[in-house]
Design a protein around this motif. Structure first.
Motif, PDB file in Angstrom:
ATOM      1  N   ALA A  41     -12.479   1.230  -2.592  1.00 43.71           N
ATOM      2  CA  ALA A  41     -13.284   0.178  -3.221  1.00 43.71           C
ATOM      3  C   ALA A  41     -12.569  -1.167  -3.162  1.00 43.71           C
ATOM      4  O   ALA A  41     -13.197  -2.215  -2.967  1.00 43.71           O
ATOM      5  CB  ALA A  41     -13.591   0.545  -4.670  1.00 43.71           C
ATOM      6  N   LEU A  42     -11.238  -1.148  -3.299  1.00 44.83           N
ATOM      7  CA  LEU A  42     -10.484  -2.396  -3.215  1.00 44.83           C
ATOM      8  C   LEU A  42     -10.642  -3.033  -1.838  1.00 44.83           C
ATOM      9  O   LEU A  42     -10.756  -4.258  -1.710  1.00 44.83           O
ATOM     10  CB  LEU A  42      -9.008  -2.143  -3.517  1.00 44.83           C
ATOM     11  CG  LEU A  42      -8.685  -1.661  -4.941  1.00 44.83           C
ATOM     12  CD1 LEU A  42      -7.178  -1.476  -5.104  1.00 44.83           C
ATOM     13  CD2 LEU A  42      -9.203  -2.653  -5.977  1.00 44.83           C
ATOM     14  N   SER A  43     -10.660  -2.217  -0.805  1.00 48.74           N
ATOM     15  CA  SER A  43     -10.886  -2.745   0.547  1.00 48.74           C
ATOM     16  C   SER A  43     -12.297  -3.303   0.685  1.00 48.74           C
ATOM     17  O   SER A  43     -12.518  -4.309   1.366  1.00 48.74           O
ATOM     18  CB  SER A  43     -10.660  -1.639   1.589  1.00 48.74           C
ATOM     19  OG  SER A  43      -9.325  -1.179   1.547  1.00 48.74           O
ATOM     20  N   SER A  44     -13.252  -2.667   0.027  1.00 49.08           N
ATOM     21  CA  SER A  44     -14.634  -3.143   0.083  1.00 49.08           C
ATOM     22  C   SER A  44     -14.790  -4.474  -0.644  1.00 49.08           C
ATOM     23  O   SER A  44     -15.572  -5.333  -0.229  1.00 49.08           O
ATOM     24  CB  SER A  44     -15.574  -2.098  -0.525  1.00 49.08           C
ATOM     25  OG  SER A  44     -15.544  -0.896   0.232  1.00 49.08           O
ATOM     26  N   PHE A  45     -14.036  -4.653  -1.726  1.00 49.85           N
ATOM     27  CA  PHE A  45     -14.048  -5.945  -2.411  1.00 49.85           C
ATOM     28  C   PHE A  45     -13.662  -7.055  -1.427  1.00 49.85           C
ATOM     29  O   PHE A  45     -14.288  -8.114  -1.377  1.00 49.85           O
ATOM     30  CB  PHE A  45     -13.057  -5.939  -3.579  1.00 49.85           C
ATOM     31  CG  PHE A  45     -13.631  -5.479  -4.887  1.00 49.85           C
ATOM     32  CD1 PHE A  45     -14.539  -6.269  -5.577  1.00 49.85           C
ATOM     33  CD2 PHE A  45     -13.249  -4.263  -5.438  1.00 49.85           C
ATOM     34  CE1 PHE A  45     -15.059  -5.856  -6.802  1.00 49.85           C
ATOM     35  CE2 PHE A  45     -13.764  -3.842  -6.654  1.00 49.85           C
ATOM     36  CZ  PHE A  45     -14.672  -4.635  -7.333  1.00 49.85           C
ATOM     37  N   ALA A  57     -14.301 -11.819  -8.259  1.00 51.28           N
ATOM     38  CA  ALA A  57     -12.841 -11.743  -8.339  1.00 51.28           C
ATOM     39  C   ALA A  57     -12.403 -11.102  -9.648  1.00 51.28           C
ATOM     40  O   ALA A  57     -11.422 -10.344  -9.693  1.00 51.28           O
ATOM     41  CB  ALA A  57     -12.244 -13.142  -8.209  1.00 51.28           C
ATOM     42  N   SER A  58     -13.128 -11.384 -10.721  1.00 47.29           N
ATOM     43  CA  SER A  58     -12.787 -10.804 -12.016  1.00 47.29           C
ATOM     44  C   SER A  58     -12.941  -9.285 -11.996  1.00 47.29           C
ATOM     45  O   SER A  58     -12.084  -8.548 -12.510  1.00 47.29           O
ATOM     46  CB  SER A  58     -13.684 -11.415 -13.099  1.00 47.29           C
ATOM     47  OG  SER A  58     -13.379 -10.888 -14.369  1.00 47.29           O
ATOM     48  N   SER A  59     -14.026  -8.812 -11.390  1.00 45.40           N
ATOM     49  CA  SER A  59     -14.219  -7.358 -11.275  1.00 45.40           C
ATOM     50  C   SER A  59     -13.162  -6.741 -10.367  1.00 45.40           C
ATOM     51  O   SER A  59     -12.642  -5.652 -10.635  1.00 45.40           O
ATOM     52  CB  SER A  59     -15.617  -7.060 -10.729  1.00 45.40           C
ATOM     53  OG  SER A  59     -16.616  -7.489 -11.627  1.00 45.40           O
ATOM     54  N   TRP A  60     -12.840  -7.437  -9.284  1.00 46.44           N
ATOM     55  CA  TRP A  60     -11.807  -6.961  -8.361  1.00 46.44           C
ATOM     56  C   TRP A  60     -10.469  -6.847  -9.094  1.00 46.44           C
ATOM     57  O   TRP A  60      -9.741  -5.853  -8.939  1.00 46.44           O
ATOM     58  CB  TRP A  60     -11.715  -7.939  -7.197  1.00 46.44           C
ATOM     59  CG  TRP A  60     -10.836  -7.525  -6.056  1.00 46.44           C
ATOM     60  CD1 TRP A  60      -9.980  -6.458  -5.998  1.00 46.44           C
ATOM     61  CD2 TRP A  60     -10.723  -8.194  -4.794  1.00 46.44           C
ATOM     62  NE1 TRP A  60      -9.338  -6.416  -4.787  1.00 46.44           N
ATOM     63  CE2 TRP A  60      -9.774  -7.466  -4.026  1.00 46.44           C
ATOM     64  CE3 TRP A  60     -11.317  -9.322  -4.252  1.00 46.44           C
ATOM     65  CZ2 TRP A  60      -9.420  -7.862  -2.737  1.00 46.44           C
ATOM     66  CZ3 TRP A  60     -10.967  -9.707  -2.967  1.00 46.44           C
ATOM     67  CH2 TRP A  60     -10.032  -8.985  -2.217  1.00 46.44           C
ATOM     68  N   ALA A  61     -10.162  -7.847  -9.908  1.00 45.54           N
ATOM     69  CA  ALA A  61      -8.904  -7.825 -10.661  1.00 45.54           C
ATOM     70  C   ALA A  61      -8.867  -6.643 -11.623  1.00 45.54           C
ATOM     71  O   ALA A  61      -7.821  -5.992 -11.798  1.00 45.54           O
ATOM     72  CB  ALA A  61      -8.735  -9.135 -11.417  1.00 45.54           C
ATOM     73  N   ARG A  62     -10.002  -6.357 -12.236  1.00 47.69           N
ATOM     74  CA  ARG A  62     -10.057  -5.226 -13.171  1.00 47.69           C
ATOM     75  C   ARG A  62      -9.832  -3.905 -12.440  1.00 47.69           C
ATOM     76  O   ARG A  62      -9.115  -3.018 -12.923  1.00 47.69           O
ATOM     77  CB  ARG A  62     -11.414  -5.236 -13.878  1.00 47.69           C
ATOM     78  CG  ARG A  62     -11.497  -4.311 -15.079  1.00 47.69           C
ATOM     79  CD  ARG A  62     -12.519  -4.815 -16.092  1.00 47.69           C
ATOM     80  NE  ARG A  62     -13.860  -4.920 -15.544  1.00 47.69           N
ATOM     81  CZ  ARG A  62     -14.747  -3.918 -15.580  1.00 47.69           C
ATOM     82  NH1 ARG A  62     -14.405  -2.756 -16.114  1.00 47.69           N
ATOM     83  NH2 ARG A  62     -15.952  -4.095 -15.093  1.00 47.69           N
ATOM     84  N   ALA A  63     -10.438  -3.792 -11.245  1.00 46.94           N
ATOM     85  CA  ALA A  63     -10.259  -2.567 -10.461  1.00 46.94           C
ATOM     86  C   ALA A  63      -8.815  -2.430  -9.981  1.00 46.94           C
ATOM     87  O   ALA A  63      -8.228  -1.341 -10.017  1.00 46.94           O
ATOM     88  CB  ALA A  63     -11.212  -2.580  -9.270  1.00 46.94           C
ATOM     89  N   ALA A  64      -8.230  -3.541  -9.536  1.00 46.23           N
ATOM     90  CA  ALA A  64      -6.849  -3.505  -9.047  1.00 46.23           C
ATOM     91  C   ALA A  64      -5.882  -3.137 -10.168  1.00 46.23           C
ATOM     92  O   ALA A  64      -4.915  -2.391  -9.958  1.00 46.23           O
ATOM     93  CB  ALA A  64      -6.479  -4.861  -8.451  1.00 46.23           C
ATOM     94  N   LYS A  65      -6.143  -3.648 -11.363  1.00 51.59           N
ATOM     95  CA  LYS A  65      -5.281  -3.324 -12.503  1.00 51.59           C
ATOM     96  C   LYS A  65      -5.352  -1.841 -12.825  1.00 51.59           C
ATOM     97  O   LYS A  65      -4.324  -1.196 -13.100  1.00 51.59           O
ATOM     98  CB  LYS A  65      -5.700  -4.157 -13.712  1.00 51.59           C
ATOM     99  CG  LYS A  65      -4.832  -3.930 -14.941  1.00 51.59           C
ATOM    100  CD  LYS A  65      -5.263  -4.828 -16.092  1.00 51.59           C
ATOM    101  CE  LYS A  65      -4.379  -4.603 -17.315  1.00 51.59           C
ATOM    102  NZ  LYS A  65      -4.794  -5.481 -18.458  1.00 51.59           N
TER     103      LYS A  65
END
Length: 369
Positions: A41-45, A57-65
């Motif tokens: 999913a991070l790659s899909s972001f 970006a905010s959702s991506w940051a939440r997923a990365a965390k």
């Protein structure tokens, strides 16, 4: 599509990213991916994000965390901007009218989420100003966007389509809320109630529409005034190249000072080229300026002369003819540029030459004019 996103597990979500983006459901997918994160999913972001999309970006940051994965610096910065923007808005909504918090929010740029009509992708654009016309908007939240006018041409970052978009409901609501607050406070904030239109009252919905109308008028009817109107509108719409082209066409009219001055100013702003002849052309048209605009335009001509000094080693002689006589001054010896603008404004003839003709001091010239 929304049902597929909601039903997908962490393993299936990454394969839906592009389909969700094409369907205009980028944020729905991003929220789901943040709730059910995976390395894929991070790659899909990364594949569907563009730099202005702070919410994504905010959702991506939440997923990365959640995945304890690194986050690209530009994405982290965008996520922080999203958080700050949300906090500022929330604080302003809780603050009383007239509070500095409210003023700061109403004066800040707006991040618009739009859906491209050509490719269907969602994108974000930060704009500084907008108008909201309640008479064009229906009370239904889904139709609020009909009353919103953004004075800049917005281009899709994915397919380059221009001004072919619809606003998200949340963006339209924020514009309407800000405009209503500005109207209640009777303050001239960047987002305010107003009706978009050309100088003659012609209503427009998008700046690209205004450009088409003004360009057609200029090409069909000609005249410096019409090309000037097109150039000024193009500048406000963020089209500097089109504006310069219009000003150049307008400057072909021997009675048009404003366009000639705009072309000279653009040349002075470049490091290459020889702006001297363009400045001289503007100087020669000073007596033709409309009376109400003459002081302002002559002040701008004086500023153009000041900026010309370091661009040429040639002698610069300015000849001004007034009602009482004529005088030639050495431009390089001028110290009081505001006074020069005033003298140009009362001149009935003016010219700039590049020779060593005898010159007087500006004070002596003022006495003659």
């Amino acid at each position: 599509m929304l049902a597929k996103i909601e039903a997908a597990d962490a393993a299936a979500l990454p394969s839906l990213a592009q389909e969700a983006a094409q369907a205009g459901l980028t944020l729905a997918w991003a929220e789901a991916a943040a709730d059910r994160p995976s390395a894929e999913a991070l790659s899909s972001f990364a594949a569907i994000w563009h730099p202005a999309d702070e919410a994504l970006a905010s959702s991506w940051a939440r997923a990365a965390k959640a995945m304890e994965a690194p986050l690209p610096d530009d994405v982290a910065d965008a996520a922080k901007r999203h958080t700050r923007r949300q906090r500022k808005r929330d604080k302003a909504r809780r603050a009383p009218a007239g509070s500095p918090l409210v003023d700061a929010w109403l004066g800040s740029p707006v991040l618009l989420r739009v859906r491209c009509g050509a490719c269907g992708r969602d994108a974000c654009h930060e704009v500084g100003t907008a108008l909201f016309d309640p008479s064009e908007a229906v009370t239904d939240a889904a139709t609020l966007h009909l009353g919103v006018y953004v004075p800049f041409i917005l281009a899709c970052p994915f397919c380059d389509a221009e001004d072919d978009y619809s606003l998200s409901i949340s963006s339209a609501q924020e514009i309407a809320t800000r405009a209503a607050a500005a109207a209640r406070m009777r303050r001239d904030f960047p987002v305010r109630v107003g009706k978009a239109g050309l100088a003659d009252g012609t209503a427009i919905r998008r700046p690209s529409e205004g450009l088409r109308i003004l360009r057609a008028r200029a090409e069909e009817q000609g005249g410096g005034e019409r090309w000037r109107a097109l150039g000024n509108f193009a500048l406000r719409a963020g089209r500097a190249d089109e504006a310069l082209e219009a000003f150049e066409r307008g400057a072909e009219d021997p009675a048009e000072l404003a366009c000639a001055l705009a072309v000279a100013a653009e040349a002075l702003g470049r490091e290459d080229g020889e702006p001297g002849p363009l400045v001289a052309r503007a100087v020669s048209r000073v007596p033709l300026a409309e009376e109400k605009w003459r002081p302002q335009l002559c002040a701008e001509v004086a500023e153009a002369l000041r900026k010309l000094l370091p661009r040429t080693e040639k002698p610069l002689r300015l000849r001004m003819v007034g009602r009482r006589g004529a005088a030639t001054v050495d431009v390089r010896a001028i110290k009081d540029w505001a006074r020069l603008g005033e003298l140009l404004a009362i001149s009935v003839e003016a010219s700039l030459t590049f020779d060593d003709a005898p010159a007087a001091e500006l004070d002596r010239a003022a006495g003659v004019l």
